[in-house]
Write an enzyme that holds these catalytic residues in place. Sequence first.
Site, mmCIF file in Angstrom:
data_model
loop_
_atom_site.group_PDB
_atom_site.id
_atom_site.type_symbol
_atom_site.label_atom_id
_atom_site.label_comp_id
_atom_site.label_asym_id
_atom_site.label_seq_id
_atom_site.Cartn_x
_atom_site.Cartn_y
_atom_site.Cartn_z
ATOM 1 N N ASP A 23 -25.407 -6.291 -0.404
ATOM 2 C CA ASP A 23 -26.253 -6.152 0.790
ATOM 3 C C ASP A 23 -26.922 -7.489 1.120
ATOM 4 O O ASP A 23 -27.227 -8.282 0.222
ATOM 5 C CB ASP A 23 -27.313 -5.063 0.523
ATOM 6 C CG ASP A 23 -27.977 -4.585 1.792
ATOM 7 O OD1 ASP A 23 -27.480 -4.908 2.892
ATOM 8 O OD2 ASP A 23 -29.000 -3.891 1.692
ATOM 9 N N ARG A 27 -28.910 -10.658 7.006
ATOM 10 C CA ARG A 27 -30.158 -11.412 6.895
ATOM 11 C C ARG A 27 -29.902 -12.869 6.495
ATOM 12 O O ARG A 27 -30.532 -13.792 6.989
ATOM 13 C CB ARG A 27 -31.085 -10.747 5.850
ATOM 14 C CG ARG A 27 -31.912 -9.626 6.438
ATOM 15 C CD ARG A 27 -32.452 -8.708 5.391
ATOM 16 N NE ARG A 27 -31.416 -7.818 4.889
ATOM 17 C CZ ARG A 27 -31.556 -7.038 3.820
ATOM 18 N NH1 ARG A 27 -32.680 -7.077 3.120
ATOM 19 N NH2 ARG A 27 -30.588 -6.243 3.450
ATOM 20 N N TRP A 28 -28.916 -13.044 5.622
ATOM 21 C CA TRP A 28 -28.559 -14.401 5.175
ATOM 22 C C TRP A 28 -28.116 -15.245 6.376
ATOM 23 O O TRP A 28 -28.514 -16.397 6.534
ATOM 24 C CB TRP A 28 -27.425 -14.289 4.144
ATOM 25 C CG TRP A 28 -27.061 -15.554 3.446
ATOM 26 C CD1 TRP A 28 -27.593 -16.039 2.282
ATOM 27 C CD2 TRP A 28 -26.055 -16.499 3.843
ATOM 28 N NE1 TRP A 28 -26.979 -17.213 1.930
ATOM 29 C CE2 TRP A 28 -26.036 -17.515 2.876
ATOM 30 C CE3 TRP A 28 -25.170 -16.582 4.918
ATOM 31 C CZ2 TRP A 28 -25.170 -18.603 2.940
ATOM 32 C CZ3 TRP A 28 -24.313 -17.671 4.999
ATOM 33 C CH2 TRP A 28 -24.308 -18.668 4.019
ATOM 34 N N ARG A 36 -23.612 -12.487 12.403
ATOM 35 C CA ARG A 36 -23.471 -11.657 11.203
ATOM 36 C C ARG A 36 -22.151 -11.915 10.485
ATOM 37 O O ARG A 36 -22.076 -11.862 9.256
ATOM 38 C CB ARG A 36 -23.616 -10.175 11.568
ATOM 39 C CG ARG A 36 -24.966 -9.834 12.180
ATOM 40 C CD ARG A 36 -25.040 -8.366 12.547
ATOM 41 N NE ARG A 36 -24.761 -7.548 11.401
ATOM 42 C CZ ARG A 36 -25.666 -7.235 10.462
ATOM 43 N NH1 ARG A 36 -26.889 -7.636 10.576
ATOM 44 N NH2 ARG A 36 -25.322 -6.494 9.428
ATOM 45 N N SER A 68 -18.876 1.247 4.433
ATOM 46 C CA SER A 68 -19.205 2.675 4.335
ATOM 47 C C SER A 68 -18.737 3.391 5.598
ATOM 48 O O SER A 68 -18.483 2.745 6.621
ATOM 49 C CB SER A 68 -20.710 2.855 4.174
ATOM 50 O OG SER A 68 -21.360 2.547 5.390
ATOM 51 N N GLU A 70 -20.574 4.966 7.469
ATOM 52 C CA GLU A 70 -21.613 4.680 8.471
ATOM 53 C C GLU A 70 -21.378 3.327 9.142
ATOM 54 O O GLU A 70 -21.794 3.105 10.274
ATOM 55 C CB GLU A 70 -23.006 4.696 7.809
ATOM 56 C CG GLU A 70 -23.482 6.078 7.379
ATOM 57 C CD GLU A 70 -22.849 6.603 6.089
ATOM 58 O OE1 GLU A 70 -22.306 5.791 5.300
ATOM 59 O OE2 GLU A 70 -22.863 7.833 5.888
ATOM 60 N N ASN A 71 -20.717 2.403 8.427
ATOM 61 C CA ASN A 71 -20.488 1.063 9.005
ATOM 62 C C ASN A 71 -19.595 1.089 10.249
ATOM 63 O O ASN A 71 -19.578 0.141 11.024
ATOM 64 C CB ASN A 71 -19.893 0.095 7.963
ATOM 65 C CG ASN A 71 -20.868 -0.314 6.888
ATOM 66 O OD1 ASN A 71 -20.480 -0.634 5.768
ATOM 67 N ND2 ASN A 71 -22.146 -0.332 7.199
ATOM 68 N N TRP A 72 -18.856 2.213 10.465
ATOM 69 C CA TRP A 72 -18.046 2.310 11.680
ATOM 70 C C TRP A 72 -18.906 2.248 12.931
ATOM 71 O O TRP A 72 -18.424 1.959 14.015
ATOM 72 C CB TRP A 72 -17.245 3.625 11.689
ATOM 73 C CG TRP A 72 -16.077 3.645 10.754
ATOM 74 C CD1 TRP A 72 -15.968 4.365 9.606
ATOM 75 C CD2 TRP A 72 -14.826 2.949 10.908
ATOM 76 N NE1 TRP A 72 -14.741 4.144 9.017
ATOM 77 C CE2 TRP A 72 -14.021 3.279 9.805
ATOM 78 C CE3 TRP A 72 -14.318 2.058 11.867
ATOM 79 C CZ2 TRP A 72 -12.739 2.769 9.627
ATOM 80 C CZ3 TRP A 72 -13.049 1.542 11.691
ATOM 81 C CH2 TRP A 72 -12.276 1.898 10.583
HETATM 82 C C1 FPP Z 1 -24.029 -5.458 3.850
HETATM 83 O O1 FPP Z 1 -24.750 -6.477 4.474
HETATM 84 C C2 FPP Z 1 -22.639 -5.844 3.759
HETATM 85 C C3 FPP Z 1 -21.608 -5.191 4.353
HETATM 86 C C4 FPP Z 1 -21.818 -3.991 5.174
HETATM 87 C C5 FPP Z 1 -20.235 -5.680 4.237
HETATM 88 C C6 FPP Z 1 -19.859 -6.205 2.895
HETATM 89 C C7 FPP Z 1 -18.597 -6.940 3.020
HETATM 90 C C8 FPP Z 1 -18.311 -8.107 2.427
HETATM 91 C C9 FPP Z 1 -19.158 -8.781 1.464
HETATM 92 C C10 FPP Z 1 -17.034 -8.782 2.753
HETATM 93 C C11 FPP Z 1 -15.777 -8.049 2.384
HETATM 94 C C12 FPP Z 1 -15.692 -7.555 0.998
HETATM 95 C C13 FPP Z 1 -14.619 -7.617 0.145
HETATM 96 C C14 FPP Z 1 -14.632 -6.762 -1.071
HETATM 97 C C15 FPP Z 1 -13.451 -8.483 0.322
HETATM 98 P P1 FPP Z 1 -25.444 -6.186 5.852
HETATM 99 O O2 FPP Z 1 -24.516 -6.639 6.932
HETATM 100 O O3 FPP Z 1 -25.855 -4.767 5.934
HETATM 101 O O4 FPP Z 1 -26.690 -7.135 5.740
HETATM 102 P P2 FPP Z 1 -28.159 -6.911 6.296
HETATM 103 O O5 FPP Z 1 -28.691 -5.673 5.620
HETATM 104 O O6 FPP Z 1 -28.874 -8.158 5.871
HETATM 105 O O7 FPP Z 1 -28.033 -6.778 7.782
#
Ligand code: FPP
Length: 258
Positions: A23, A27-28, A36, A68, A70-72
Amino acid sequence: MTFDSIQDLPPERLPRHIAVIMDGNGRWAKQRRKNRLFGHSNGIDAVRRTVRESHKIGIRCLTLYAFSTENWKRPATEVAGLWRLLKSYVQKELPELRDNGVRLNVIGDVERIPGHVREAIDFTIRETARGEKMLLTICLSYSGRDEIVRACRQIAQEVADGRMTPGQVDEAAITGRLYTARHEIPDPDLMIRTSGEFRISNFLLWQLAYSEIHVTPTLWPDFGPEDLHKAILDYAGRERRFGMTGDQIQSGQTKSRG
Ligand code: FPP
């Protein structure tokens, strides 16, 4: 008990299975005034570092929550970008995974993954199928609740067909019908969540029942070997009681769970 370095750790103190909620990519990126996807792209570098280091340390199973159900709901450009990054990851990493004996596995509602991404994933899964050193499971279009619902539906069907009785429905029956039953993945010993959030977010709901949880403020793109070592040393210093008393654990009575 405390341990200062991974090298000092007796092998039996090493977690067999580490699961990670990656996660903080957004933010990074925001901190750097970037979009993003820049965060996700740097998140891939953290994935690479974590897979390499886990393999080096001797972790048997590493499970990463990448997308997830939900990410859709995220903006279409972000969703498309994530799939592009994932496809490129499984294509680029194939030689290293194969050479290191790392077997790729994917769990989730894979039918929803775009066809061209699924083909690339399936190819790497086939090409790494002989890997015996570490099982790398990536959760894609994954929901812990949906995984349990699917298992229950399968059991209901078996009961309806007369292949099972209601009395035979127990924990093992459910465990055996989860995605993680494939390759007999043990429950995670340690679950790491980055970016300081104290939530499970629909991740491995059944399997995390007795896992130790380590939350780090580090944002995922910054996660490196030192963070992984810290989480493992934190885990190794804890006493896992599985519902029993500390005295029972110390006297070696580790069978029953309460
Ligand atoms: C959460 O950060 C991260 C994700 C929803 C995606 C994770 C995917 C990767 C690290 C790249 C692909 C992975 C693999 C295994 C090859 P966020 O976007 O929710 O961050 P935030 O909470 O700071 O907005």
